[in-house]
Scaffold this motif. Structure first.
Motif, PDB file in Angstrom:
ATOM      1  N   LYS A   2      87.612  53.267  35.506  1.00 60.38           N
ATOM      2  CA  LYS A   2      86.484  54.754  35.162  1.00 60.38           C
ATOM      3  C   LYS A   2      86.102  54.165  33.708  1.00 60.38           C
ATOM      4  CE  LYS A   2      87.676  59.410  34.626  1.00 60.38           C
ATOM      5  NZ  LYS A   2      89.024  60.204  34.297  1.00 60.38           N
ATOM      6  N   TYR A   3      85.198  54.131  33.195  1.00 58.96           N
ATOM      7  CA  TYR A   3      83.940  53.300  31.932  1.00 58.96           C
ATOM      8  C   TYR A   3      83.790  54.465  31.971  1.00 58.96           C
ATOM      9  CZ  TYR A   3      84.405  48.780  34.253  1.00 58.96           C
ATOM     10  OH  TYR A   3      84.746  47.766  34.404  1.00 58.96           O
ATOM     11  N   PRO A   4      83.794  54.270  29.894  1.00 61.09           N
ATOM     12  CA  PRO A   4      83.894  55.443  29.201  1.00 61.09           C
ATOM     13  C   PRO A   4      82.858  55.734  28.482  1.00 61.09           C
ATOM     14  CG  PRO A   4      84.645  54.095  28.001  1.00 61.09           C
ATOM     15  CD  PRO A   4      84.297  53.474  29.450  1.00 61.09           C
ATOM     16  N   ILE A   5      81.447  55.824  30.058  1.00 64.90           N
ATOM     17  CA  ILE A   5      79.964  55.836  29.097  1.00 64.90           C
ATOM     18  C   ILE A   5      79.622  57.332  29.336  1.00 64.90           C
ATOM     19  CG2 ILE A   5      77.597  55.844  30.907  1.00 64.90           C
ATOM     20  CD1 ILE A   5      78.863  53.656  32.189  1.00 64.90           C
ATOM     21  N   LEU A  13      89.016  60.184  25.505  1.00 66.93           N
ATOM     22  CA  LEU A  13      88.837  58.255  26.121  1.00 66.93           C
ATOM     23  C   LEU A  13      90.304  58.507  26.447  1.00 66.93           C
ATOM     24  CD1 LEU A  13      86.507  55.925  25.002  1.00 66.93           C
ATOM     25  CD2 LEU A  13      89.428  55.092  25.045  1.00 66.93           C
ATOM     26  N   ARG A  14      91.088  58.526  25.614  1.00 66.82           N
ATOM     27  CA  ARG A  14      92.802  58.088  26.018  1.00 66.82           C
ATOM     28  C   ARG A  14      93.337  59.348  27.016  1.00 66.82           C
ATOM     29  NH1 ARG A  14      95.013  53.562  25.323  1.00 66.82           N
ATOM     30  NH2 ARG A  14      97.011  54.421  24.923  1.00 66.82           N
ATOM     31  N   ASN A  15      92.952  60.372  27.128  1.00 62.55           N
ATOM     32  CA  ASN A  15      93.691  61.255  27.663  1.00 62.55           C
ATOM     33  C   ASN A  15      93.103  61.631  29.148  1.00 62.55           C
ATOM     34  OD1 ASN A  15      95.564  62.437  25.856  1.00 62.55           O
ATOM     35  ND2 ASN A  15      93.837  63.853  25.239  1.00 62.55           N
ATOM     36  N   VAL A  19      88.262  52.985  30.714  1.00 66.05           N
ATOM     37  CA  VAL A  19      88.888  51.757  29.966  1.00 66.05           C
ATOM     38  C   VAL A  19      88.574  51.790  28.511  1.00 66.05           C
ATOM     39  CG1 VAL A  19      88.153  48.718  30.563  1.00 66.05           C
ATOM     40  CG2 VAL A  19      88.335  51.014  32.346  1.00 66.05           C
ATOM     41  N   TYR A  20      89.553  51.645  27.364  1.00 63.33           N
ATOM     42  CA  TYR A  20      89.088  51.014  26.280  1.00 63.33           C
ATOM     43  C   TYR A  20      89.567  49.754  26.054  1.00 63.33           C
ATOM     44  CZ  TYR A  20      89.890  52.669  21.171  1.00 63.33           C
ATOM     45  OH  TYR A  20      89.697  51.861  20.001  1.00 63.33           O
ATOM     46  N   VAL A  21      88.398  49.194  25.027  1.00 61.51           N
ATOM     47  CA  VAL A  21      89.268  48.052  24.405  1.00 61.51           C
ATOM     48  C   VAL A  21      89.466  48.454  22.984  1.00 61.51           C
ATOM     49  CG1 VAL A  21      87.916  46.131  23.499  1.00 61.51           C
ATOM     50  CG2 VAL A  21      86.875  46.283  25.681  1.00 61.51           C
TER      51      VAL A  21
END
Length: 110
Positions: A2-5, A13-15, A19-21
Motif C-alpha cells: 500500500k502506497y501512502p498517497i 501510515l504506520r498502523n 510503505v514507508y522509507v
C-alpha cells in the motif's frame, strides 16, 4: 503493498501498513542537533508527514517506531507537551482574524 498517497499522519501510515522509507535517523538527528527550522518544501512534498513524525517522537510514541532506525537511536523516549498550530483552516485577510485564531488556541492550551 500500500502506497501512502494522501496520507499525512505518521500514525496512520504506520498502523495501516503503508510503505514507508525510513527517514527517522534524520528526524532524530534534526531533533538532537538542531535548533530552529523553517520548512519550505513545495506543496504536497511531505511537510505534514514530517511534522506528524516529529509529533509522534516528542509524544514518546515508541510503538510507532518499531523496526525503524529511531527505535535503536532513542534510549529515553521522554514525553513532551505538543502545541500544534494548524493555520491552514482559515484565510486570514486581516490581522484580527489571525489574532482571533491564535487567541483561541492559547485559551485552549491554558
Amino acid at each position: 503493498m500500500k502506497y501512502p498517497i494522501g496520507v499525512q499522519t505518521f500514525e496512520k501510515l504506520r498502523n495501516e501498513g503503508y510503505v514507508y522509507v525510513d527517514k527517522t535517523a534524520l528526524v532524530y538527528k534534526m531533533a538532537q542537533e538542531g535548533s530552529c527550522y523553517f520548512l519550505s518544501r513545495p506543496r504536497r512534498f511531505g511537510k505534514s508527514l514530517l511534522i506528524s513524525t516529529l509529533k509522534a517522537y516528542f509524544e514518546g510514541r515508541k510503538d510507532l517506531f518499531q523496526g525503524l532506525a529511531m527505535e535503536q537511536l532513542e534510549k529515553d523516549w521522554n514525553e513532551y507537551p505538543i502545541l500544534h498550530l494548524d493555520l491552514n483552516a482559515e484565510r486570514y485577510t486581516c490581522h484580527a482574524e489571525l489574532a482571533n485564531i491564535l487567541d483561541t488556541y492559547l485559551r485552549q492550551w491554558e
